[in-house]
Design a protein around this motif. Sequence first.
Motif, PDB file in Angstrom:
ATOM      1  N   TRP A 250       1.576   2.498   4.684  1.00 40.76           N
ATOM      2  CA  TRP A 250       1.203   3.677   3.889  1.00 40.76           C
ATOM      3  C   TRP A 250      -0.245   4.071   4.141  1.00 40.76           C
ATOM      4  O   TRP A 250      -0.575   5.251   4.290  1.00 40.76           O
ATOM      5  N   SER A 251      -1.128   3.075   4.207  1.00 34.89           N
ATOM      6  CA  SER A 251      -2.563   3.371   4.313  1.00 34.89           C
ATOM      7  C   SER A 251      -2.988   3.766   5.715  1.00 34.89           C
ATOM      8  O   SER A 251      -4.015   4.437   5.884  1.00 34.89           O
ATOM      9  N   SER A 252      -2.203   3.390   6.747  1.00 35.77           N
ATOM     10  CA  SER A 252      -2.681   3.494   8.124  1.00 35.77           C
ATOM     11  C   SER A 252      -2.774   4.917   8.661  1.00 35.77           C
ATOM     12  O   SER A 252      -3.402   5.137   9.703  1.00 35.77           O
ATOM     13  N   PHE A 254      -2.942   7.415   5.971  1.00 37.15           N
ATOM     14  CA  PHE A 254      -3.436   8.049   4.751  1.00 37.15           C
ATOM     15  C   PHE A 254      -4.923   8.396   4.886  1.00 37.15           C
ATOM     16  O   PHE A 254      -5.374   9.443   4.408  1.00 37.15           O
ATOM     17  N   PHE A 255      -5.673   7.526   5.581  1.00 33.12           N
ATOM     18  CA  PHE A 255      -7.125   7.755   5.664  1.00 33.12           C
ATOM     19  C   PHE A 255      -7.508   8.830   6.666  1.00 33.12           C
ATOM     20  O   PHE A 255      -8.648   9.281   6.693  1.00 33.12           O
ATOM     21  N   GLN A 395       4.484   5.059   6.999  1.00 36.69           N
ATOM     22  CA  GLN A 395       3.163   5.567   7.370  1.00 36.69           C
ATOM     23  C   GLN A 395       3.092   7.080   7.200  1.00 36.69           C
ATOM     24  O   GLN A 395       2.109   7.629   6.672  1.00 36.69           O
ATOM     25  N   GLY A 398       2.982   8.306   3.581  1.00 35.62           N
ATOM     26  CA  GLY A 398       1.616   8.228   3.079  1.00 35.62           C
ATOM     27  C   GLY A 398       0.768   9.385   3.564  1.00 35.62           C
ATOM     28  O   GLY A 398      -0.018   9.967   2.797  1.00 35.62           O
ATOM     29  N   ASN A 419      -8.343   5.143  -0.285  1.00 33.00           N
ATOM     30  CA  ASN A 419      -8.233   4.625   1.081  1.00 33.00           C
ATOM     31  C   ASN A 419      -8.737   3.190   1.179  1.00 33.00           C
ATOM     32  O   ASN A 419      -8.077   2.325   1.777  1.00 33.00           O
ATOM     33  N   LEU A 422      -6.282   0.759  -0.643  1.00 31.75           N
ATOM     34  CA  LEU A 422      -5.011   0.524   0.054  1.00 31.75           C
ATOM     35  C   LEU A 422      -5.171  -0.408   1.251  1.00 31.75           C
ATOM     36  O   LEU A 422      -4.356  -1.319   1.461  1.00 31.75           O
ATOM     37  N   THR A 423      -6.220  -0.180   2.031  1.00 36.34           N
ATOM     38  CA  THR A 423      -6.422  -1.051   3.192  1.00 36.34           C
ATOM     39  C   THR A 423      -6.760  -2.475   2.752  1.00 36.34           C
ATOM     40  O   THR A 423      -6.301  -3.447   3.365  1.00 36.34           O
ATOM     41  N   SER A 426      -3.743  -4.420   1.841  1.00 34.63           N
ATOM     42  CA  SER A 426      -2.887  -4.745   2.984  1.00 34.63           C
ATOM     43  C   SER A 426      -3.172  -6.126   3.558  1.00 34.63           C
ATOM     44  O   SER A 426      -2.247  -6.821   4.009  1.00 34.63           O
TER      45      SER A 426
END
Length: 461
Positions: A250-252, A254-255, A395, A398, A419, A422-423, A426
């Motif tokens: 999701w975060s990869s 999102f940022f 991904q 997100g 961001n 979330l990372t 992970s």
Amino acid sequence: MGFQGDEESAPQIPRKTLFRYNSPLVQVSLIGLVCFCCPGMFNALSGMGGGGQVDTTVADNASTALYTTFAIFGIIGGGVYNILGPRLTLFAGCSTYVLYAGSFLYYNHYKEQTFAIIAGAILGVGAGFLWAGEGAIMTSYPPPDRKGTYISIFWSIFNMGGVVGGLIPFILNYHRTSASSVNDGTYIGFMCFMSIGALISLAILPPSRVVRDDGSRCTNIKYSNVSTEVVAILKLFLNWKMLLIVPAAWSSNFFYTYQFNNVNGVLFNLRTRGFNNVFYWGAQMVGSVGIGYILDFSFKSRRARGLFGIGVVALLGTGIWAGGLANQLRYSRQNLLDKLDFKDSGSDFVGPFFLYFCFGLLDAMFQSMVYWVIGALADDSETLSRYSGFYKGVQSAGAAVAWQVDTHHVSFMSQLAVNWSLTTLSYPLLAILVFLGVKDDTKPADETPKEVTPPSTLTQL
């Protein structure tokens, strides 16, 4: 002659065969070139902030449509790959990138965003196919103990597309510092590269025809059917391994919205955004090589290498996001700074530029790490295509949310906080996955003795 269980009984294939057409190195390099031309150019387009437009609304809406359909077709893309094979899956996916770049060329003249939104939705379908196929190839074709190296090779070639793509708007818009969008030639250049990528995808071999340097073949799968793939894909949502990957997936992407629109797009003028992208994607090449080396060579134990790699990325990521916080405290949506120029802004340019460079470094290390973990969970192309599709689907979901968050003008600080959180979440979950799900024995569990093809035959496949 079949394998006898030791290296001495296996025929030694000459080193020169490393560059055989049917070798994992050549095939991974080819998929790298495909992604150089298609997602690489797309990344350069997105990395300028607003798709090359000063007003980011059209790009935000097109990206929302894109990642919404990508979330669906990314998940089912692995099943499509298992049914159609690599060539048809990749060619269908690549073709949609050309349409997307063309929609921004259209917008440059008519200022009508409907076409861009529709093209974005279509690209989401194609990207789902492309990335599921790419993930299967990148994680299943290489030797099990060198997946980090091959992932870094792919990532370097792929992100060279972002470097070249960043040069296109930089050169073509060098003297247009106050323009409202990049010129037509920028979008036409992207479309030409994307068309070439679609043609290169036809050169990708199926896994049954790929032969490693020790004579072993990639998984010889029988192409699947729709009902089998539907059941297998649904089971992924109950698979504890995939559930542990969800926050990282999701975060990869999102940022990206924050980095592209709210750092590069907000702080820098048009030509400098292209200049920055050259270094952002160049940093990705450095990051992928560095983490690839750690994940393949730092320790003898594969599990230890994975845990160490996660620790390195976690430490570096914490430092970079802390730098992002320091930078974000200087401005907000209500209090924007004057646009920076790489030539005229002097020392004021250095800090934000270095932060953006570090964001690119972290992105490559983070995603290469996740791909390595996925590749360490299995060895067969059929399973890894589904795992990769699941990763890309989550991904993209997100990313769809992130682009809409920006469209609704959520504060820059709130986006940064989400961001970073979330990372950070992970890393421990990936560590648990590596500890419980990655085995130190790198020999595929289902590997049976195979006939070793003589070197003279291998070079003709």
